[in-house]
Motif scaffolding. Structure first.
Motif, mmCIF file in Angstrom:
data_model
loop_
_atom_site.group_PDB
_atom_site.id
_atom_site.type_symbol
_atom_site.label_atom_id
_atom_site.label_comp_id
_atom_site.label_asym_id
_atom_site.label_seq_id
_atom_site.Cartn_x
_atom_site.Cartn_y
_atom_site.Cartn_z
ATOM 1 N N LEU A 85 -27.948 -2.329 27.190
ATOM 2 C CA LEU A 85 -26.490 -2.179 27.140
ATOM 3 C C LEU A 85 -25.861 -2.879 25.949
ATOM 4 O O LEU A 85 -24.678 -2.682 25.683
ATOM 5 C CB LEU A 85 -25.855 -2.730 28.430
ATOM 6 C CG LEU A 85 -26.144 -1.972 29.710
ATOM 7 C CD1 LEU A 85 -25.554 -2.709 30.902
ATOM 8 C CD2 LEU A 85 -25.600 -0.560 29.626
ATOM 9 N N LYS A 106 -18.150 9.002 30.199
ATOM 10 C CA LYS A 106 -19.524 8.555 30.410
ATOM 11 C C LYS A 106 -20.233 8.317 29.085
ATOM 12 O O LYS A 106 -19.938 8.958 28.094
ATOM 13 C CB LYS A 106 -20.308 9.608 31.192
ATOM 14 C CG LYS A 106 -19.788 9.849 32.581
ATOM 15 C CD LYS A 106 -20.574 10.914 33.280
ATOM 16 C CE LYS A 106 -20.001 11.118 34.679
ATOM 17 N NZ LYS A 106 -20.740 12.084 35.447
ATOM 18 N N MET A 109 -25.721 5.553 29.774
ATOM 19 C CA MET A 109 -26.077 4.635 30.861
ATOM 20 C C MET A 109 -24.911 4.234 31.750
ATOM 21 O O MET A 109 -25.129 3.604 32.782
ATOM 22 C CB MET A 109 -26.692 3.357 30.278
ATOM 23 C CG MET A 109 -28.075 3.545 29.708
ATOM 24 S SD MET A 109 -28.781 1.988 29.136
ATOM 25 C CE MET A 109 -28.282 2.022 27.414
ATOM 26 N N CYS A 110 -23.680 4.560 31.351
ATOM 27 C CA CYS A 110 -22.516 4.027 32.066
ATOM 28 C C CYS A 110 -21.484 5.100 32.401
ATOM 29 O O CYS A 110 -21.375 6.102 31.699
ATOM 30 C CB CYS A 110 -21.821 2.961 31.221
ATOM 31 S SG CYS A 110 -22.868 1.559 30.779
ATOM 32 N N CYS A 129 -23.106 0.864 35.372
ATOM 33 C CA CYS A 129 -24.170 1.209 34.430
ATOM 34 C C CYS A 129 -25.516 1.029 35.129
ATOM 35 O O CYS A 129 -25.654 0.158 35.998
ATOM 36 C CB CYS A 129 -24.134 0.286 33.208
ATOM 37 S SG CYS A 129 -22.527 0.206 32.381
ATOM 38 N N TYR A 131 -30.055 1.487 34.377
ATOM 39 C CA TYR A 131 -31.221 1.855 33.585
ATOM 40 C C TYR A 131 -32.449 1.250 34.243
ATOM 41 O O TYR A 131 -32.348 0.371 35.093
ATOM 42 C CB TYR A 131 -31.093 1.418 32.120
ATOM 43 C CG TYR A 131 -30.885 -0.068 31.921
ATOM 44 C CD1 TYR A 131 -31.978 -0.943 31.878
ATOM 45 C CD2 TYR A 131 -29.619 -0.599 31.756
ATOM 46 C CE1 TYR A 131 -31.797 -2.296 31.695
ATOM 47 C CE2 TYR A 131 -29.428 -1.956 31.571
ATOM 48 C CZ TYR A 131 -30.517 -2.796 31.535
ATOM 49 O OH TYR A 131 -30.338 -4.141 31.352
#
Length: 150
Positions: A85, A106, A109-110, A129, A131
C-alpha cells in the motif's frame, strides 16, 4: 498543511508534481490533482499503516477515473516496513462516481468512499484495502483525506 498535521509526525512525504488545471470545474467536481493520505489498521494482525501521496482525476459527468501514488510505512510488532500500500508505485483509479458531495472509487487494492467539502477543496472518508503476501491475507480499514492542489 492540514494533510501533514493529520499524518503521524516523522512520516516523510514525497513531493508530487502537478499539472496546470486551468479548465473550469464545478466546485464539487473532483477533476484535477489532490494530495492525499490515509491512516489504516489491520486489526487481525495488529498493524497500522500510514501513507501520503497524490491522486489525479479526470471527470466526465458523474464518473471519473485517474491515477494515484503513495508512500509510507506499516508498523507491526517486528517493526516498520513498506508494504504494497505504500511502495510508491503508480496505480490506476477506476469506477469513480460522484453524486453531489458523495464520492466513491477503487484502486487495485482499495475501495474509497467519502465526501467532498462544500468548497470543493477537501475530501474525507473511509477506505478498505486488502492483499495477500506469502499466503497471508491483510485487510486494512480506516480514514483517508485529500486536499486539492491549487
Amino acid at each position: 498543511m492540514r494533510l501533514l498535521s493529520w499524518l503521524a509526525p516523522g512520516l516523510v512525504m514525497l513531493g508530487a508534481c502537478s499539472t496546470d488545471n486551468t479548465a473550469a470545474t464545478s466546485p464539487l467536481s473532483v477533476a484535477g490533482d489532490w494530495t492525499q493520505g490515509a491512516r489504516l489498521r489491520d486489526s487481525v494482525h495488529a498493524q497500522t499503516h500510514l501513507h501520503a501521496g497524490s491522486f489525479s482525476f479526470a471527470q466526465r459527468g458523474e464518473t471519473f477515473k485517474g491515477s494515484g501514488q503513495q508512500s509510507g510505512l506499516c508498523n507491526a510488532a517486528s517493526g516498520d516496513y513498506t508494504g504494497p500500500l505504500a511502495d510508491g508505485a503508480l496505480f490506476q483509479i477506476t469506477g469513480g462516481v460522484q453524486h453531489g458531495a458523495a464520492v466513491s472509487f477503487k484502486s487495485n487494492m482499495c475501495t474509497y468512499d467519502g465526501t467532498v467539502s462544500a468548497d470543493g477543496l477537501h475530501m474525507t472518508g473511509t477506505a478498505t484495502c486488502s492483499y495477500t503476501v506469502q499466503g497471508t491475507r491483510f485487510d486494512w480499514s480506516g480514514e483517508w483525506l485529500a486536499d486539492r492542489v491549487r
